[in-house]
Design a protein around this motif. Sequence first.
Motif, PDB file in Angstrom:
ATOM      1  N   GLN A   1       0.829  -1.202   0.000  1.00 54.83           N
ATOM      2  CA  GLN A   1       0.000   0.000   0.000  1.00 54.83           C
ATOM      3  C   GLN A   1       0.865   1.254   0.000  1.00 54.83           C
ATOM      4  OE1 GLN A   1      -3.242   0.229  -0.672  1.00 54.83           O
ATOM      5  NE2 GLN A   1      -2.807   2.387  -0.754  1.00 54.83           N
ATOM      6  N   GLN A   2       1.995   1.214   0.704  1.00 58.00           N
ATOM      7  CA  GLN A   2       2.909   2.357   0.691  1.00 58.00           C
ATOM      8  C   GLN A   2       3.503   2.559  -0.704  1.00 58.00           C
ATOM      9  OE1 GLN A   2       5.583   1.233   3.867  1.00 58.00           O
ATOM     10  NE2 GLN A   2       4.439   2.414   5.380  1.00 58.00           N
ATOM     11  N   LEU A   3       3.841   1.458  -1.383  1.00 52.67           N
ATOM     12  CA  LEU A   3       4.365   1.558  -2.749  1.00 52.67           C
ATOM     13  C   LEU A   3       3.303   2.126  -3.689  1.00 52.67           C
ATOM     14  CD1 LEU A   3       6.393  -1.747  -3.237  1.00 52.67           C
ATOM     15  CD2 LEU A   3       7.283   0.589  -3.323  1.00 52.67           C
ATOM     16  N   VAL A   4       2.083   1.636  -3.575  1.00 52.66           N
ATOM     17  CA  VAL A   4       0.991   2.116  -4.424  1.00 52.66           C
ATOM     18  C   VAL A   4       0.758   3.614  -4.173  1.00 52.66           C
ATOM     19  CG1 VAL A   4      -1.506   1.951  -4.848  1.00 52.66           C
ATOM     20  CG2 VAL A   4      -0.120  -0.124  -4.709  1.00 52.66           C
ATOM     21  N   SER A   5       0.755   4.024  -2.917  1.00 48.93           N
ATOM     22  CA  SER A   5       0.563   5.440  -2.584  1.00 48.93           C
ATOM     23  C   SER A   5       1.696   6.289  -3.161  1.00 48.93           C
ATOM     24  CB  SER A   5       0.490   5.642  -1.070  1.00 48.93           C
ATOM     25  OG  SER A   5      -0.663   5.040  -0.560  1.00 48.93           O
ATOM     26  N   ARG A   6       2.913   5.810  -3.037  1.00 41.44           N
ATOM     27  CA  ARG A   6       4.068   6.523  -3.595  1.00 41.44           C
ATOM     28  C   ARG A   6       3.953   6.592  -5.126  1.00 41.44           C
ATOM     29  NH1 ARG A   6       7.989  10.249  -2.751  1.00 41.44           N
ATOM     30  NH2 ARG A   6       9.812   9.800  -4.008  1.00 41.44           N
ATOM     31  N   GLY A   7       3.554   5.494  -5.752  1.00 41.18           N
ATOM     32  CA  GLY A   7       3.377   5.470  -7.195  1.00 41.18           C
ATOM     33  C   GLY A   7       2.311   6.449  -7.653  1.00 41.18           C
ATOM     34  N   TYR A   8       1.204   6.512  -6.917  1.00 43.81           N
ATOM     35  CA  TYR A   8       0.146   7.475  -7.236  1.00 43.81           C
ATOM     36  C   TYR A   8       0.699   8.894  -7.171  1.00 43.81           C
ATOM     37  CZ  TYR A   8      -3.856  10.522  -6.664  1.00 43.81           C
ATOM     38  OH  TYR A   8      -4.749  11.565  -6.794  1.00 43.81           O
ATOM     39  N   TYR A   9       1.425   9.189  -6.090  1.00 41.55           N
ATOM     40  CA  TYR A   9       2.025  10.509  -5.902  1.00 41.55           C
ATOM     41  C   TYR A   9       2.953  10.852  -7.073  1.00 41.55           C
ATOM     42  CZ  TYR A   9       5.227  13.958  -3.869  1.00 41.55           C
ATOM     43  OH  TYR A   9       6.010  15.052  -3.651  1.00 41.55           O
ATOM     44  N   LEU A  10       3.804   9.921  -7.453  1.00 41.64           N
ATOM     45  CA  LEU A  10       4.725  10.160  -8.566  1.00 41.64           C
ATOM     46  C   LEU A  10       3.986  10.329  -9.883  1.00 41.64           C
ATOM     47  CD1 LEU A  10       7.488   7.621  -7.532  1.00 41.64           C
ATOM     48  CD2 LEU A  10       7.702  10.119  -7.532  1.00 41.64           C
ATOM     49  N   SER A  11       2.909   9.576 -10.081  1.00 39.68           N
ATOM     50  CA  SER A  11       2.140   9.712 -11.328  1.00 39.68           C
ATOM     51  C   SER A  11       1.473  11.087 -11.389  1.00 39.68           C
ATOM     52  CB  SER A  11       1.098   8.598 -11.460  1.00 39.68           C
ATOM     53  OG  SER A  11      -0.031   8.841 -10.672  1.00 39.68           O
ATOM     54  N   GLN A  12       1.089  11.619 -10.234  1.00 39.20           N
ATOM     55  CA  GLN A  12       0.509  12.959 -10.204  1.00 39.20           C
ATOM     56  C   GLN A  12       1.568  14.012 -10.518  1.00 39.20           C
ATOM     57  OE1 GLN A  12      -2.940  13.747  -9.652  1.00 39.20           O
ATOM     58  NE2 GLN A  12      -2.852  11.592 -10.211  1.00 39.20           N
ATOM     59  N   LEU A  13       2.759  13.840  -9.960  1.00 36.12           N
ATOM     60  CA  LEU A  13       3.853  14.774 -10.258  1.00 36.12           C
ATOM     61  C   LEU A  13       4.240  14.722 -11.730  1.00 36.12           C
ATOM     62  CD1 LEU A  13       6.318  14.390  -7.243  1.00 36.12           C
ATOM     63  CD2 LEU A  13       4.898  16.359  -7.804  1.00 36.12           C
ATOM     64  N   GLY A  14       4.209  13.533 -12.305  1.00 38.87           N
ATOM     65  CA  GLY A  14       4.578  13.359 -13.706  1.00 38.87           C
ATOM     66  C   GLY A  14       3.451  13.674 -14.674  1.00 38.87           C
ATOM     67  N   ASN A  15       2.274  13.999 -14.140  1.00 33.23           N
ATOM     68  CA  ASN A  15       1.114  14.331 -14.967  1.00 33.23           C
ATOM     69  C   ASN A  15       0.742  13.220 -15.944  1.00 33.23           C
ATOM     70  OD1 ASN A  15       0.687  16.957 -13.844  1.00 33.23           O
ATOM     71  ND2 ASN A  15       2.469  17.648 -15.001  1.00 33.23           N
TER      72      ASN A  15
END
Length: 187
Positions: free
Chosen positions: A42-56
């Motif tokens: 879940q921490q990896l998924v949350s981090r991935g979501y965050y990075l996908s938002q930063l990367g647009n």
Amino acid sequence: MTRDIKPMKLPSFFTFFSSCASVCVLTTCFAGIAGATDKLNQQLVSRGYYLSQLGNCEHCHTPGHFLGKRDQSKTLSGSDVGFWDPNLGTVIGPNITPDDETGIGTWTPQDIRLALTTGERPDGRLLSPVMPWADLAQLQEPDILALVEYLKSLKPVKNKVPGPFGRAEAVPVPTLRLVPPDKVKQQ
């Protein structure tokens, strides 16, 4: 003189209780490991979501974004606007949800990792230069892993995206054009 010592026979209740206790201890240990694994995932998924938002990522991979009406029910299921490059033709941001038929559902985590870091798809084709894989390749491995886990965690959305299209082919969607400055007519 030696005396034979016979093992003491324990009551069946004691045997039952010790068996139950052993099962409880083992279950607790495995549940703890599974719980820790779920929390890490879940921490990896949350981090991935965050990075996908930063990367647009949703800009190029979600229908409606470039038309001002992003369809949140189809997040990352592919764009409805193309990118035209005078040298390559037109590409439309594909479906990157884990749908087996129209997305990346059949891709392994390693396939996704390689696409993000080398620009190469599992079928050997190279991604369009519009996809910033060269920038993503600069991320640290834990961040790439987080993006992979996030993409694999998405709800699969069936959305067939057309393309790619050659330079002279008709494109059935609105298209953003990437035109070098020397090709633009001055008005």
